[in-house]
Design a protein around this motif. Structure first.
Motif, PDB file in Angstrom:
ATOM      1  N   UNK A 162      -7.353  -2.351   1.248  1.00 28.69           N
ATOM      2  CA  UNK A 162      -6.975  -2.754  -0.109  1.00 28.69           C
ATOM      3  C   UNK A 162      -5.485  -3.054  -0.221  1.00 28.69           C
ATOM      4  N   UNK A 163      -4.656  -2.244   0.414  1.00 26.72           N
ATOM      5  CA  UNK A 163      -3.216  -2.496   0.352  1.00 26.72           C
ATOM      6  C   UNK A 163      -2.826  -3.734   1.146  1.00 26.72           C
ATOM      7  N   UNK A 164      -3.723  -4.208   1.997  1.00 27.95           N
ATOM      8  CA  UNK A 164      -3.448  -5.441   2.723  1.00 27.95           C
ATOM      9  C   UNK A 164      -3.835  -6.686   1.956  1.00 27.95           C
ATOM     10  N   UNK A 165      -4.924  -6.596   1.179  1.00 25.99           N
ATOM     11  CA  UNK A 165      -5.406  -7.791   0.477  1.00 25.99           C
ATOM     12  C   UNK A 165      -5.000  -7.806  -0.999  1.00 25.99           C
ATOM     13  N   UNK A 166      -4.723  -6.653  -1.598  1.00 27.64           N
ATOM     14  CA  UNK A 166      -4.351  -6.606  -3.019  1.00 27.64           C
ATOM     15  C   UNK A 166      -3.282  -5.547  -3.241  1.00 27.64           C
ATOM     16  N   UNK A 196       0.757  -4.373  12.320  1.00 19.31           N
ATOM     17  CA  UNK A 196       1.245  -5.263  11.273  1.00 19.31           C
ATOM     18  C   UNK A 196       0.537  -6.601  11.228  1.00 19.31           C
ATOM     19  N   UNK A 197      -0.751  -6.619  11.555  1.00 14.34           N
ATOM     20  CA  UNK A 197      -1.533  -7.856  11.516  1.00 14.34           C
ATOM     21  C   UNK A 197      -1.885  -8.175  10.062  1.00 14.34           C
ATOM     22  N   UNK A 198      -1.878  -9.461   9.652  1.00 14.92           N
ATOM     23  CA  UNK A 198      -2.197  -9.815   8.261  1.00 14.92           C
ATOM     24  C   UNK A 198      -3.562  -9.304   7.811  1.00 14.92           C
ATOM     25  N   UNK A 199      -3.674  -9.150   6.498  1.00 15.14           N
ATOM     26  CA  UNK A 199      -4.833  -8.603   5.804  1.00 15.14           C
ATOM     27  C   UNK A 199      -4.989  -7.101   6.024  1.00 15.14           C
ATOM     28  N   UNK A 200      -3.934  -6.465   6.481  1.00 14.79           N
ATOM     29  CA  UNK A 200      -3.899  -5.003   6.549  1.00 14.79           C
ATOM     30  C   UNK A 200      -2.660  -4.520   5.803  1.00 14.79           C
ATOM     31  N   UNK A 201      -2.649  -3.239   5.466  1.00 12.91           N
ATOM     32  CA  UNK A 201      -1.507  -2.673   4.747  1.00 12.91           C
ATOM     33  C   UNK A 201      -0.243  -2.704   5.602  1.00 12.91           C
ATOM     34  N   UNK A 202      -0.402  -2.623   6.923  1.00 18.56           N
ATOM     35  CA  UNK A 202       0.774  -2.645   7.794  1.00 18.56           C
ATOM     36  C   UNK A 202       1.559  -3.943   7.685  1.00 18.56           C
TER      37      UNK A 202
END
Length: 532
Positions: free
Chosen positions: A513-517, A434-440
């Motif tokens: 992509x799901x992390x950034x957009x 669940x680190x930022x910039x990832x989909x998690x």
């Protein structure tokens, strides 16, 4: 005599499901009638075309689908916005899983065998690991292509995959409990078989299949007994009829909540939710890795799609009675997954306990019974599925002479052998953490926000603590790969074939992509609610 009137069927709405199940039936015929050297290309082509055509059909229908949804096939199927999203998720995840299943380059001959008798055909004595010449029959090179040669890729797995995928699609759209039970069996039986067909570590694979089958049979019995109690309470197995009876009847609530408890046990088993998780580590470890990827991604989607539909449609008005029990279940799942994951030394078992913790996180969104809860849960399922498929694709590439190197000690110093593979694996593990910039991160934020806004703040605190604990065993793998010495007899990294490369690349790109957009997917996930 009164003539029978067939129920109205909206063929456009159920076309994706019919395409997948129809292709599964054709796949069985191909397996029966084609010469064996023609089966692999025909089965791969059929499976890919079926999934792509079903996806295109789904996209065309979703563009003009009514916002309130459609109930069809004699009121047994509800094709609403969550159904369309779940179907799309299952198709894209099924496509990625199918690529891993069809690959013949990473494991010569593919990861699957047809039966235990194949070893005997290679000259192995019963109970032995080598043939008369001392050669391990699992390492015998069998060419593929000549009509007289034994096939290196057993293709029975393709109809299994299509039937399981079709069962999952029916499972998440079922509008009555009997249809849901039939779909549950259609998706489960092929999975039991797929778990026992590993080319390597056959006894472990067969043990996993037997455990999965026996525990799955118990879970199905719980589910069916719950259906019987709910039918006795409501006089119907339709979800909307159960909801109406729960609001407007003076019958004893013992049947209602007893039936709900038994029903949910069967559903939680499929979703690997603790404490109904005992099959998960053994089956993840013993099954062929492509089958593990398919189970980990697609079965999770099917299970939580069905759990959400049952809780929203049939038991939404009684949520204050059952929510406390599911609070305890969610806490147990998160704690079991996070704490026991710390003790694992096998990578596949570690990911299994990770999935148990993630199942607890998913329950937060499912229990919210709000639009934000639905949106967050559906998004989480899509994000987790792509990351998981890519993780198992990476695991299949790290190999020793005995097969996949899944013990953690074998991953020491892997970054020195293959910096690209170690970097991709690190990114995927950070996404699971669940680190930022990832989909998690986006998925957890969506689910935790929905739970927080619905008054579940204590549960969110427990989830955050469990996430922090689980991050440790993800980072432990990263530290091993980058900061440990490479053993002299360490594993090698196989060059992935085209199918495995596409599956891993697809998982990594979607995870990023799901992390950034994530906005577009979140909006689609929240486009509508469940229809009863």
């Amino acid at each position: 005599m009164t003539p029978l009137t067939p129920p109205p069927i909206d063929y456009a709405a159920v076309a994706p499901l019919l395409i997948v199940l129809g292709a599964a039936c054709v796949s069985v015929l191909l397996e029966a009638f084609l010469p064996r050297h023609q089966r692999w290309p025909a089965q791969v082509a059929l499976s890919v075309v079926a999934i792509v055509v079903a996806g295109v059909t789904l996209g065309v229908y979703a563009g003009d689908a009514p916002a309130q949804g459609v109930i069809t096939l004699g009121s047994t199927m509800a094709v609403d916005m969550p159904t369309l999203f779940l179907w799309g998720t299952l198709l894209v995840l099924g496509f990625g899983s199918l690529l891993l299943i069809a690959d013949r380059s990473v494991e010569p001959g593919g990861a699957f065998v047809a039966s235990a008798l194949e070893r005997a055909s290679a000259g192995a004595a019963p109970g032995s690991t080598t043939g008369p010449s001392g050669v391990d029959p699992e390492h015998v090179d069998r060419s593929y292509g000549a009509p007289g040669d034994a096939p290196t890729m057993q293709t029975e797995v393709f109809p299994f995959t299509l039937f399981a995928l079709g069962g999952m699609m029916a499972f998440v759209a079922a509008n009555d409990l009997l249809t849901m039970f039939v779909a549950l069996e259609v998706l489960s039986l092929p999975l039991y078989l797929m778990c026992g067909l590993a080319r390597r570590r056959r006894l472990l694979s067969q043990e996993a299949a037997v455990k999965y089958f026996l525990l799955g049979a118990f879970a199905s019995a719980f589910f069916l007994y719950g259906v019987a109690l709910l039918y006795g309470y409501a006089g119907s197995v339709r979800l909307s009829a159960i909801a109406e009876a729960a609001v407007g009847t003076d019958r004893s609530d013992a049947l209602l909540f007893g039936g709900l408890a038994l029903l949910v046990v069967g559903l939680l088993f499929k979703g690997s939710v603790g404490p109904f998780h005992t099959w998960t580590p053994d089956v993840y470890q013993g099954a062929p890795t492509p089958a593990t990827a398919f189970m980990a991604a697609c079965t999770k989607v099917a299970a939580f799609g069905a759990i959400a539909r049952v809780l929203y449609v049939a038991f939404g008005s009684t949520r204050w009675e059952w929510r406390g029990v599911l609070w305890a279940v969610a806490i147990a799942s998160m704690v079991i997954g996070a704490v026991l994951g710390l003790t694992q030394t096998d990578l596949k078992r570690m990911i299994a306990y990770s999935s148990i913790a993630h199942a607890g996180f998913l329950l937060l969104g499912t229990m919210a019974i709000t639009q934000a809860g639905t949106s967050g849960t559906l998004f989480y399922l899509l994000a987790y599925g792509f990351t998981t498929i890519a993780v198992f694709g990476i695991i299949s590439l790290v190999r020793t002479a005995d097969g996949e190197a899944t013990h953690l000690s074998q991953w020491a110093g892997l970054a020195k052998r293959s910096p690209v593979l170690a970097g991709v694996m690190t990114f995927l593990l950070l996404a699971l953490a669940g680190i930022p910039l990832t989909s998690g991160f986006t998925a957890k934020f969506a689910v935790f926000s929905a739970a927080l806004s619905d008054g579940m703040a204590p549960l969110v605190v427990v989830a955050l603590v469990a996430s922090a604990i689980a991050a440790f065993f993800y980072l432990r793998v990263v530290v091993l790969m980058y900061f440990s010495e490479t053993p002299a007899d360490g594993p090698t990294v196989s060059v992935p074939g085209a199918f495995t490369t596409v599956a891993i690349t697809l998982g990594v790109v979607v995870t990023l992509l799901l992390g950034v957009a994530p906005t577009l997917v979140l909006d689609w996930a929240g486009a509508g609610g469940f229809t009863g």
